[in-house]
Write an enzyme that holds these catalytic residues in place. Structure first.
Site: not given
Ligand code: ACO
Length: 446
Positions: A285, A324, A380
């Site tokens: 987050h 996201h 971010d």
């Molecule tokens: N890098 C690589 N792969 C990713 C990323 C990433 N940053 N984010 C998602 N994926 C992949 C997942 O591994 C998943 O792949 P799969 O289908 O092969 O298993 C797919 O994309 C879907 O991702 P989920 O984790 O299901 O998406 P979710 O909506 O649950 O997660 C989140 C969202 C937590 C923001 C995620 O994208 C993440 O961890 N990003 C990196 C952290 C980040 O930048 N957070 C800031 C968010 S903005 C904020 O809070 C202000």
């Protein structure tokens, strides 16, 4: 309607009308059919409850780990269309607010629903700038932290401690009391944050200057040294103010949800805001901007970007600052932040990590892995670079997120409190543990 009671079955003689606004489900265990009313593209989970096999069954529930498809509330604060990349506070596009508003005006809008008139803005600004001082005991409290304590840990603790200084904050159904706590929280957050920062440097605290703007005063408390009067650089002050606007609210995210959930027990707003700040601390987050910077440092050079992306695709790493839960398109805040970055770099010099970030973005946006998963830069991805150029250490990045998000948290909390449909948040579970079993004495255990 009492939300604890299932809605009555829709009874109308006009079958066509009934089907238009209802969902007909058949429980194949019993063959019974139920019509669930549809309102705002939503069915009520409680309307499933009458579906049971035996009369004494609990009844059907919905299962939604991480609330990916469950609306927790009705809200009039923030609108997001993640597919189209739209973000609006109280109906106003984020792009317009970033260009034309200020953080304090936007905070007023978020909290009270309308842009303030001139006198309203003056009064609001006066109240916020006259609630910036903190009790001297908080300083003593900060002294107890280790020199290398993370500022978010200090911030969480000192926000929670505010509840002990203002016991009147428990009067949560008193509008005047809520207004007062709002002034205190929004006014004191920058002071707590700046004091935590100065503590980590071992520097004397710089007191608030109510003649400066909200962002300008924060810069003053962070960076003032020997000068009589701190004068913030106008470009940096403006950049910080715009970043504050962009971070002010984001509907039902993890920390807003924590604020609502904890606040639903009717605890005071300082305790609930401490919980929300804790939620924001996590690397998935508000902690992500700090992680982005660590990642860019780890990548180290443009040459290494393809190899790093390969590791991300192999599931060994995450490309921090990408992806996201809601945005499946470019995060509109990220677009604005890229423009702000250029202004800051013009004053402070180009951040050496920018080229690595741009290369990550370029490769990712063309790569099948990211395209099919609809992973785009989020808010971010570039904020960390801006903050670093402005002189903030990485540990302060989530703090810079928490300060402006306070207005959103309070708005979400107040909306929750005044919503007659809300109750103490108490989800259900699917129990998968043991059935009842006899206690095993120590000498009989394996
Ligand atoms: N890098 C690589 N792969 C990713 C990323 C990433 N940053 N984010 C998602 N994926 C992949 C997942 O591994 C998943 O792949 P799969 O289908 O092969 O298993 C797919 O994309 C879907 O991702 P989920 O984790 O299901 O998406 P979710 O909506 O649950 O997660 C989140 C969202 C937590 C923001 C995620 O994208 C993440 O961890 N990003 C990196 C952290 C980040 O930048 N957070 C800031 C968010 S903005 C904020 O809070 C202000």
């Amino acid at each position: 309607m009492n939300p604890s009671q299932p809605a009555a079955r829709v009874t109308t003689n006009d079958k066509t009308d009934e089907r238009r606004d209802s969902l007909t489900v058949t429980d194949n265990r019993t063959g019974k059919t139920q019509d669930l009313p549809i309102t705002s593209e939503t069915v009520r989970a409680l309307d499933l409850r009458p579906m049971k096999v035996q009369a004494d069954d609990f009844g059907l529930m919905s299962y939604d780990p991480a609330f990916t498809n469950t609306a927790l509330c009705k809200s009039a604060i923030t609108f997001i269309d993640g597919d189209k990349g739209i973000l609006r506070y109280r109906g106003y596009p984020i792009e317009d607010l970033a260009e034309k508003s200020t953080y304090l005006e936007t905070a007023y809008l978020i909290l009270y629903g309308e842009l303030p008139s001139g006198p309203q803005l003056d009064e609001w600004t006066y109240h916020i700038s006259h609630h910036t001082f903190i009790h001297e005991s908080i300083k003593k409290f900060l002294e107890g932290f280790h020199y290398d304590a993370h500022p978010m840990g200090m911030l969480i603790s000192t926000i929670a401690a505010l509840s002990t200084f203002y016991p009147d904050a428990r009067d949560i159904f008193n509008k005047e009391s809520r207004r007062k706590q709002t002034h205190r929280l929004i006014g004191k957050m920058p002071t707590l944050a700046a004091f935590a920062y100065r503590h980590s440097l071992g520097m004397p605290y710089a007191y608030p200057d109510s003649e400066l703007s909200y962002a300008g005063n924060f810069l003053n408390m962070l960076f003032k040294t020997t000068e009589q009067k701190y004068r913030p650089n106008p470009t940096l002050e403006h950049a910080l103010d715009v970043l504050f606007i962009l971070h002010a609210d984001h509907e039902q995210n993890c920390s807003a949800n924590a604020m609502r959930c904890v606040g639903s027990s009717h605890v005071d707003p300082f305790s609930a805001a401490a919980a929300a700040t804790a939620a924001l601390y996590g690397p998935l987050h508000g902690g992500a901007n700090e992680e982005v910077l660590h990642m860019l440092v780890e990548i180290g050079s443009i040459r290494n970007v393809p190899a790093y992306i390969k590791r991300v695709k192999a599931g060994e790493k995450k490309l921090m600052g990408f992806g996201h839960r809601i945005y499946k398109n470019y995060d509109p805040r990220a677009r604005i932040i890229k423009g702000i970055a250029d202004q800051v770099f013009e004053v402070m010099g180009r951040n050496a990590l920018l080229d690595i970030a741009l290369e990550c973005e370029r490769i990712a946006l063309e790569d099948e892995y990211f395209i099919t998963r609809r992973l785009y830069p989020n808010v971010d991805f570039y904020t960390g670079l801006i903050y670093q150029s402005m002189g903030f250490p990485a540990s302060m990045f989530p703090v810079l997120f928490a300060i402006p998000r306070t207005s959103g948290w309070i708005a979400q909390w107040e909306e929750m409190l005044l919503d007659p449909e809300q109750k103490i948040a108490r989800p259900r579970q699917i129990y998968v543990g043991h059935e009842q079993r006899p206690y095993v004495p120590m000498d009989s255990r394996d």
